[in-house]
Design a protein around this motif. Structure first.
Motif, PDB file in Angstrom:
ATOM      1  N   ARG A  70     -16.467   6.834   2.598  1.00  0.00           N
ATOM      2  CA  ARG A  70     -16.564   7.982   3.492  1.00  0.00           C
ATOM      3  C   ARG A  70     -16.252   9.224   2.674  1.00  0.00           C
ATOM      4  NH1 ARG A  70     -13.054   6.244   8.601  1.00  0.00           N
ATOM      5  NH2 ARG A  70     -11.388   6.335   7.050  1.00  0.00           N
ATOM      6  N   VAL A  71     -17.250  10.068   2.510  1.00  0.00           N
ATOM      7  CA  VAL A  71     -17.102  11.236   1.646  1.00  0.00           C
ATOM      8  C   VAL A  71     -17.108  12.506   2.487  1.00  0.00           C
ATOM      9  CG1 VAL A  71     -18.099  12.513  -0.291  1.00  0.00           C
ATOM     10  CG2 VAL A  71     -18.334  10.020  -0.179  1.00  0.00           C
ATOM     11  N   ALA A  72     -16.105  13.364   2.282  1.00  0.00           N
ATOM     12  CA  ALA A  72     -16.113  14.673   2.937  1.00  0.00           C
ATOM     13  C   ALA A  72     -16.645  15.695   1.949  1.00  0.00           C
ATOM     14  CB  ALA A  72     -14.714  15.055   3.380  1.00  0.00           C
ATOM     15  N   LEU A  73     -17.610  16.499   2.413  1.00  0.00           N
ATOM     16  CA  LEU A  73     -18.250  17.502   1.568  1.00  0.00           C
ATOM     17  C   LEU A  73     -17.721  18.867   1.999  1.00  0.00           C
ATOM     18  CD1 LEU A  73     -20.536  17.809  -0.562  1.00  0.00           C
ATOM     19  CD2 LEU A  73     -22.131  17.998   1.341  1.00  0.00           C
ATOM     20  N   LEU A  74     -17.038  19.537   1.082  1.00  0.00           N
ATOM     21  CA  LEU A  74     -16.434  20.829   1.408  1.00  0.00           C
ATOM     22  C   LEU A  74     -17.086  21.928   0.591  1.00  0.00           C
ATOM     23  CD1 LEU A  74     -12.751  19.582   1.232  1.00  0.00           C
ATOM     24  CD2 LEU A  74     -13.828  20.444   3.303  1.00  0.00           C
ATOM     25  N   GLY A  75     -16.931  23.169   1.044  1.00  0.00           N
ATOM     26  CA  GLY A  75     -17.485  24.294   0.296  1.00  0.00           C
ATOM     27  C   GLY A  75     -17.610  25.502   1.189  1.00  0.00           C
ATOM     28  N   LEU A 111     -26.795   4.690  22.317  1.00  0.00           N
ATOM     29  CA  LEU A 111     -26.224   5.478  23.422  1.00  0.00           C
ATOM     30  C   LEU A 111     -24.832   4.954  23.751  1.00  0.00           C
ATOM     31  CD1 LEU A 111     -29.250   5.875  25.900  1.00  0.00           C
ATOM     32  CD2 LEU A 111     -28.269   7.630  24.436  1.00  0.00           C
ATOM     33  N   ASP A 112     -24.704   3.649  23.760  1.00  0.00           N
ATOM     34  CA  ASP A 112     -23.428   3.005  24.072  1.00  0.00           C
ATOM     35  C   ASP A 112     -22.379   3.340  23.007  1.00  0.00           C
ATOM     36  OD1 ASP A 112     -21.731   1.194  25.507  1.00  0.00           O
ATOM     37  OD2 ASP A 112     -21.986  -0.186  23.814  1.00  0.00           O
ATOM     38  N   LEU A 113     -22.795   3.248  21.744  1.00  0.00           N
ATOM     39  CA  LEU A 113     -21.866   3.516  20.639  1.00  0.00           C
ATOM     40  C   LEU A 113     -21.326   4.945  20.704  1.00  0.00           C
ATOM     41  CD1 LEU A 113     -20.908   1.924  18.144  1.00  0.00           C
ATOM     42  CD2 LEU A 113     -22.606   3.179  16.834  1.00  0.00           C
ATOM     43  N   LEU A 114     -22.185   5.878  21.064  1.00  0.00           N
ATOM     44  CA  LEU A 114     -21.775   7.288  21.141  1.00  0.00           C
ATOM     45  C   LEU A 114     -21.143   7.628  22.491  1.00  0.00           C
ATOM     46  CD1 LEU A 114     -22.238   9.484  18.855  1.00  0.00           C
ATOM     47  CD2 LEU A 114     -23.541   7.408  18.537  1.00  0.00           C
ATOM     48  N   ALA A 152     -29.626   5.319  15.888  1.00  0.00           N
ATOM     49  CA  ALA A 152     -30.610   4.369  16.415  1.00  0.00           C
ATOM     50  C   ALA A 152     -31.584   3.903  15.331  1.00  0.00           C
ATOM     51  CB  ALA A 152     -31.386   5.005  17.564  1.00  0.00           C
ATOM     52  N   MET A 153     -31.618   4.618  14.209  1.00  0.00           N
ATOM     53  CA  MET A 153     -32.481   4.189  13.112  1.00  0.00           C
ATOM     54  C   MET A 153     -31.746   3.236  12.174  1.00  0.00           C
ATOM     55  SD  MET A 153     -34.582   7.696  12.398  1.00  0.00           S
ATOM     56  CE  MET A 153     -35.899   6.895  11.493  1.00  0.00           C
ATOM     57  N   ARG A 154     -30.498   2.925  12.494  1.00  0.00           N
ATOM     58  CA  ARG A 154     -29.640   2.053  11.686  1.00  0.00           C
ATOM     59  C   ARG A 154     -29.725   2.385  10.199  1.00  0.00           C
ATOM     60  NH1 ARG A 154     -30.616  -3.659  14.276  1.00  0.00           N
ATOM     61  NH2 ARG A 154     -29.784  -3.298  16.368  1.00  0.00           N
ATOM     62  N   PRO A 155     -29.397   3.636   9.846  1.00  0.00           N
ATOM     63  CA  PRO A 155     -29.490   4.019   8.430  1.00  0.00           C
ATOM     64  C   PRO A 155     -28.361   3.381   7.629  1.00  0.00           C
ATOM     65  CG  PRO A 155     -28.451   5.767   9.676  1.00  0.00           C
ATOM     66  CD  PRO A 155     -28.839   4.710  10.675  1.00  0.00           C
ATOM     67  N   GLN A 156     -28.579   3.220   6.340  1.00  0.00           N
ATOM     68  CA  GLN A 156     -27.496   2.732   5.480  1.00  0.00           C
ATOM     69  C   GLN A 156     -26.561   3.870   5.105  1.00  0.00           C
ATOM     70  OE1 GLN A 156     -28.592  -0.121   2.419  1.00  0.00           O
ATOM     71  NE2 GLN A 156     -30.630  -0.232   3.302  1.00  0.00           N
ATOM     72  N   LEU A 200     -15.149  11.702  18.197  1.00  0.00           N
ATOM     73  CA  LEU A 200     -16.236  11.569  17.236  1.00  0.00           C
ATOM     74  C   LEU A 200     -15.770  10.805  15.996  1.00  0.00           C
ATOM     75  CD1 LEU A 200     -19.126  12.296  16.404  1.00  0.00           C
ATOM     76  CD2 LEU A 200     -18.206  14.339  15.334  1.00  0.00           C
ATOM     77  N   MET A 201     -14.558  11.112  15.522  1.00  0.00           N
ATOM     78  CA  MET A 201     -14.066  10.435  14.327  1.00  0.00           C
ATOM     79  C   MET A 201     -13.878   8.937  14.613  1.00  0.00           C
ATOM     80  SD  MET A 201     -14.397  13.066  12.619  1.00  0.00           S
ATOM     81  CE  MET A 201     -14.041  12.680  10.920  1.00  0.00           C
ATOM     82  N   GLN A 202     -13.433   8.610  15.822  1.00  0.00           N
ATOM     83  CA  GLN A 202     -13.319   7.190  16.187  1.00  0.00           C
ATOM     84  C   GLN A 202     -14.683   6.518  16.185  1.00  0.00           C
ATOM     85  OE1 GLN A 202     -11.279   7.101  19.952  1.00  0.00           O
ATOM     86  NE2 GLN A 202      -9.382   7.862  19.036  1.00  0.00           N
ATOM     87  N   THR A 203     -15.680   7.236  16.706  1.00  0.00           N
ATOM     88  CA  THR A 203     -17.032   6.674  16.720  1.00  0.00           C
ATOM     89  C   THR A 203     -17.512   6.409  15.295  1.00  0.00           C
ATOM     90  OG1 THR A 203     -17.505   7.913  18.718  1.00  0.00           O
ATOM     91  CG2 THR A 203     -19.390   7.070  17.504  1.00  0.00           C
ATOM     92  N   LEU A 204     -17.258   7.357  14.397  1.00  0.00           N
ATOM     93  CA  LEU A 204     -17.697   7.186  13.013  1.00  0.00           C
ATOM     94  C   LEU A 204     -17.027   5.967  12.383  1.00  0.00           C
ATOM     95  CD1 LEU A 204     -17.826  10.830  11.576  1.00  0.00           C
ATOM     96  CD2 LEU A 204     -19.665   9.446  12.546  1.00  0.00           C
ATOM     97  N   ASP A 205     -15.757   5.726  12.766  1.00  0.00           N
ATOM     98  CA  ASP A 205     -15.065   4.553  12.219  1.00  0.00           C
ATOM     99  C   ASP A 205     -15.740   3.248  12.630  1.00  0.00           C
ATOM    100  OD1 ASP A 205     -13.303   6.114  10.931  1.00  0.00           O
ATOM    101  OD2 ASP A 205     -11.652   5.876  12.345  1.00  0.00           O
ATOM    102  N   LYS A 206     -16.426   3.284  13.792  1.00  0.00           N
ATOM    103  CA  LYS A 206     -17.073   2.060  14.273  1.00  0.00           C
ATOM    104  C   LYS A 206     -18.391   1.776  13.548  1.00  0.00           C
ATOM    105  CE  LYS A 206     -16.714   3.303  18.687  1.00  0.00           C
ATOM    106  NZ  LYS A 206     -17.092   3.333  20.106  1.00  0.00           N
ATOM    107  N   LEU A 207     -18.943   2.809  12.895  1.00  0.00           N
ATOM    108  CA  LEU A 207     -20.241   2.625  12.252  1.00  0.00           C
ATOM    109  C   LEU A 207     -20.104   1.822  10.971  1.00  0.00           C
ATOM    110  CD1 LEU A 207     -21.775   6.196  12.475  1.00  0.00           C
ATOM    111  CD2 LEU A 207     -22.268   4.211  13.888  1.00  0.00           C
ATOM    112  N   SER A 208     -21.138   1.049  10.681  1.00  0.00           N
ATOM    113  CA  SER A 208     -21.097   0.297   9.431  1.00  0.00           C
ATOM    114  C   SER A 208     -21.714   1.102   8.289  1.00  0.00           C
ATOM    115  CB  SER A 208     -21.834  -1.025   9.615  1.00  0.00           C
ATOM    116  OG  SER A 208     -23.126  -0.767  10.086  1.00  0.00           O
ATOM    117  N   SER A 209     -22.337   2.253   8.618  1.00  0.00           N
ATOM    118  CA  SER A 209     -22.996   3.035   7.576  1.00  0.00           C
ATOM    119  C   SER A 209     -21.993   3.672   6.625  1.00  0.00           C
ATOM    120  CB  SER A 209     -23.807   4.178   8.188  1.00  0.00           C
ATOM    121  OG  SER A 209     -24.545   3.735   9.278  1.00  0.00           O
ATOM    122  N   THR A 210     -22.499   3.997   5.458  1.00  0.00           N
ATOM    123  CA  THR A 210     -21.807   4.888   4.539  1.00  0.00           C
ATOM    124  C   THR A 210     -21.957   6.297   5.117  1.00  0.00           C
ATOM    125  OG1 THR A 210     -22.558   3.436   2.797  1.00  0.00           O
ATOM    126  CG2 THR A 210     -21.798   5.630   2.127  1.00  0.00           C
TER     127      THR A 210
END
Lengths: 282, 271, 207, 282
Positions: D36-41, D128-131, D159-163, D182-192
């Motif tokens: 999980r990368v945070a992009l700052l600037g 929809l359920d995940l979000l 919904a496109m199940r991106p990697q 939102l941060m909790q939702t992101l934790d549930k995702l398997s994506s990078t």
């Protein structure tokens, strides 16, 4: 809260969505001259609606807006006077800039006040300078960056020399240095300022007073409101880190009341140092 | 009017009839519109108006105030449009402008004369028009525009045209929101107390800014959609909705009722 | 101001549909061609349609005392050409009929003919004429907007006169009546729309 | 930084504004699978440009984007494949929502992948359920709040199940509870996930790794980058409160390196307690 009479006030305000659902129900709100009030609340709680009512842009379904004790009648003449004294800057700059270049846009308000071109022009230069955007004066509005456009909208309101400046999410979308610069600019203004934000840390650091919109009402008070867990949950806010950390460290939250609430990093560090050196936690 | 809420549109999205088949609703409203156009004012048009109102206020649960508000625009047109129908023109030479009062064949208004025949024609027009408008509103308040757009595919209207119309619908709300917000921002800085001359350029600036914003948005939307895999067609799932014989039969019965009463009235009148 | 639902007799509704159809199909072909050229054009055409709708919903500073709305088809004709406006105008009229109850479905053909065909073509013709004789740009824009507006309402008056000839003075009398009530209130508005057009294009030229 | 091969990478990227000025000059960036990368600037530094290049939406003037070691060619077929694996959610939801109906809009991506209606439909319901927006499925987009529309755009990408999921300022404009959800939702995702944000406190709390865009380049590293004052100043960022407070309390910042950087309130409290009890500050 204060014995000084309120400069701008809303009494028993009722405002509805166009569909008919109430946003605000009998909400009260007051600002005293010279105070800096942070307005907090969830998305859709009614912060923007309150600001729009206060500015005269939205006529409440019921209730009254008063400036300096005088109730606002929503006729043309009263609104004209009110708008010269109370200025609202909304969140999205794209929906508030409508002139070809920056100087022209900032001059819009002063010219409408009936100032002659020379007087209007000096107002414009003054507020461009205050916002630190004199170098942008000749640029077309549509080519500016988001942060620059936000500054132009604020300059447009400041150029009217309002007694009260209402700002809806002015820091949203700005980078941290941009936020710091904006807050410094606000400190230079002589206006009374009401600032709506989602940033509880910033609200605690900046504001003299807080107003939290929740359950169709406005709760006003000091920074210690941000220690009230049930209020925070109802308003979908979180405890600012300053208070969260002290709670974690086992400080007695009851002691951190009123002016004893630490706001800045230095305040928090001082509380911790004092407690480490064995002094009581205040 | 408000960006989130064009009254008819909001009603359509909330309507309990939204899940009905678009084709069935189009058939019902379409038949009512044609009946309002083709049948006699009494009892045909009156019955059409009654059926449309009952369906809207009853099963479709539309607020009465909304129906009343929506009828404002057509009513103004009818007022202006039927005035010339109610009056006959007798030519400038025939009557002097000072001529005002009851004449043998009606009320004279200078070269115009309002006759009982003219008033009857105007009243008939009102009946056709109000009944027809109510029948159109029945469809409009129960079916969002996008559902209708999807249904138009049945008529073999080419996809790009339907996509443009659907995008127009989406952009319309964005543009309306922007325009109204800009107008509010101009009022906040006292744009409405500027000189009359300046007010014109203020309106033009608002429209121009809104146009540029929308243009910019359209370009950005294109880029945003390309990221979601847009190449040349805006594919979406269209909801499947079950056929309702009850709905069709009830609608059919209403129409049959209107036409048979009309027929009965004509025969009875002729006797 | 579009002809309301139920206002025209059935036969005339059908005739106006028949008269409009070729123009609209011609415009639709042009639109499809542009959309195939680049998918981005779809967005821009949709934006133009939305703008035409919003223009017709904006209140102008009061001219005649009543609230008044521009038709905006003149601007569209200059920017996109009359064929495209025939299609976009049809979409806008359909939206107005179903979202605002302005106009109607059976009268759609007649309204399309006046607002989406005659208006844009007349406005565009004047615009081209001014450009051809090297007239000033502002005059071309002014005439395009004002003429498009006026031509639309004159056509509407003729359509109504055709539907409701005067029992005493016939078609001519009816034309006088309808033109009197529509076109006369519309002349100041048409001039206003022309001025608005100059200001609008002026603004667009500056940014 | 890691020995694992990067999943998505940018090499010597050069990207220019339409005007001609360079935004990125020879910038490098890599993400490893599952990180999980945070992009700052700063505003205008090139965060969005980098994300758009990574997603394939923008073709860089020079340099290369590679997925799983394979360089991306910008032809139609390669882009199609790339978009199925890498999805970008823009900051402004109105730039990605085109359909009036929420469910229809979310179905756009899956259908573009060539899924049949039944498969597409199940993907739609799943995301929809995940979000947490199943209740909005039948609502029109133009009636949704800003926060709701943001969720819909993320659902459209999920919904496109991106990697790899690239998010540009997903928390901007959300209330604190909305950010937490939102941060909790992101934790549930398997994506990078790569998330661009202005919120340094959030970045420190959430990310495994940081990337800071400054001077047309991308600097990548661990959370201790946020202790580097000169880097922060150049990037118009501020020190997160976690580090700011410890510096104020006189902690040795050199000790707070790598995994020893405190991120949460609990971490900071632990460091302070340990130091108060006389232990060294790590």
């Amino acid at each position: 809260m204060k014995s000084a009479p309120p400069l701008l006030a809303a009494h028993r305000l009722v405002a509805r969505f166009p569909g008919g659902d109430a946003v605000l129900r009998q909400a009260n709100f007051t600002v005293t001259r010279g105070r800096r009030v942070a307005l907090l609340g969830a998305n859709g709680s009614g912060k923007t609606t309150l600001l729009r009512c206060l500015s005269g842009a939205l006529k409440p379904a019921e209730g009254e807006i008063a400036f300096d004790g005088q109730p606002l009648r929503h006729d043309r003449v009263s609104l004209r006077g009110h708008r010269a004294r109370v200025q609202l800057v909304l969140q999205n700059p794209d929906e508030q800039l409508f002139s070809a270049d920056v100087r022209q846009d900032v001059s819009f308000g002063p010219l409408n006040l009936g100032l002659d071109p020379a007087a209007a022009s000096s107002r414009v230069e003054e507020s461009l300078d205050l916002l630190g955007i004199t170098h942008l004066a000749e640029r077309p509005v549509h080519q500016l960056s988001y942060g620059e456009r936000k500054r132009v909208t604020i300059a447009g309101a400041v150029a009217m020399r309002p007694q009260v400046l209402l700002l809806d999410e002015p820091t949203a979308g700005l980078d941290p240095a941009g936020v710091a610069e904006l807050m410094q600019t606000l400190d230079k203004l002589s206006s009374t300022v009401v600032l709506a934000t989602h940033d509880v840390d910033l609200a605690l650091m900046w504001a003299d007073e807080l107003a939290i919109v929740t359950g169709h009402l406005v709760r006003q008070g000091g920074p210690d409101m941000l220690a009230d867990a049930s209020l925070l949950e109802a308003a979908r806010l979180r405890r600012p880190w300053q208070l969260d950390l002290l709670a974690h460290l086992g400080h007695d939250m009851e002691m951190l009341r009123g002016d004893h609430v630490p706001r800045t990093v230095a305040d928090v560090a001082a509380v911790i140092s004092r407690s480490a050196s064995g002094a009581p936690t205040r | 009017m408000n960006a989130q809420n064009i009254a008819i549109d909001a009603a359509a999205w909330d309507s309990p009839w939204r899940r009905r088949r678009v084709g069935e609703k189009v058939l019902l409203s379409g038949s009512l519109v044609m009946t309002a156009l083709l049948s006699d004012p009494w009892p045909g048009c009156v019955l059409v108006a009654a059926v449309a109102l009952v369906l809207m206020l009853g099963p479709a649960r539309i607020r009465p105030l909304l129906v009343l508000g929506v009828m404002g625009a057509p009513a103004v047109f009818l007022l202006i449009g039927t005035l010339p129908v109610a009056a006959t023109w007798h030519g400038m030479g025939d009557l002097a402008w000072g001529n005002l009062g009851w004449a043998t064949d009606g009320f004279a208004l200078g070269p115009l004369r309002i006759t009982p025949g003219g008033v009857a024609r105007a009243a008939a027009l009102w009946a056709h028009s109000l009944a027809g408008t109510l029948a159109v509103i029945l469809l409009a308040t129960t079916t969002p525009m996008v559902d209708l757009m999807g249904w138009l595919r049945i008529l073999r209207i080419p996809d790009p045209l339907i996509e443009i119309a659907s995008l127009t619908y989406r952009l319309l709300f964005l543009l309306l929101g922007t325009t109204l917000a800009i107008r509010e921002a101009q009022r906040a800085r006292l744009g409405d107390v500027a000189s009359w001359r300046r007010r014109w350029s203020i309106v033009a600036n608002a429209l121009g800014s809104a146009l540029i914003t929308t243009w910019d948005r359209a370009t950005r939307l294109q880029a945003g959609l390309e990221g979601r895999g847009y190449e040349d067609a805006l594919l979406t799932l269209s909801p499947t909705r079950a056929r309702s014989w009850a709905f069709l039969l009830t609608g059919g019965a209403c129409l049959a009722g209107i036409w048979s009463s009309s027929l009965a009235w004509t025969l009875w009148g002729a006797r | 101001m579009h002809i309301a639902e139920g206002f025209l007799p059935p036969l005339q509704c059908a005739l106006w549909f028949a008269a409009s159809t070729p123009f609209v199909i011609h415009g639709a072909r042009e639109v499809i061609r542009k959309a195939k050229e680049s998918p981005e054009n779809k967005m821009l055409l949709a934006a133009a349609g939305a703008f035409t709708f919003v223009l017709s919903a904006i209140k102008l500073p009061s001219v005649t005392g009543s609230s008044s709305h521009p038709t905006g088809t003149g601007a569209g004709a200059i920017l996109f050409g009359p064929p495209v406006m025939a299609f976009l105008g049809t979409v806008v009229l359909l939206f107005q009929a179903l979202l605002l109850a302005h106009g109607g479905l059976t009268t759609l053909g007649a309204n399309v003919f006046s607002m989406a065909i005659v208006g844009p073509w007349c406005g565009y013709a004047f615009y081209r004429l001014v450009r051809r004789v090297n007239g000033p740009a502002w005059l071309g824009i002014f005439l395009a907007m004002a003429v498009a507006d006026l031509a639309t309402y004159c056509t509407t008056s003729l359509q109504l006169a055709l539907a409701f000839p005067d029992p005493v003075s016939g078609f001519a009398g009816a034309v006088t009546k309808f033109l009197g009530i529509f076109a006369l209130t519309q002349i100041p508005l048409a001039l206003a729309e022309g001025v608005l057009g100059i200001l609008l294009f002026g603004f667009l030229g500056r940014v």
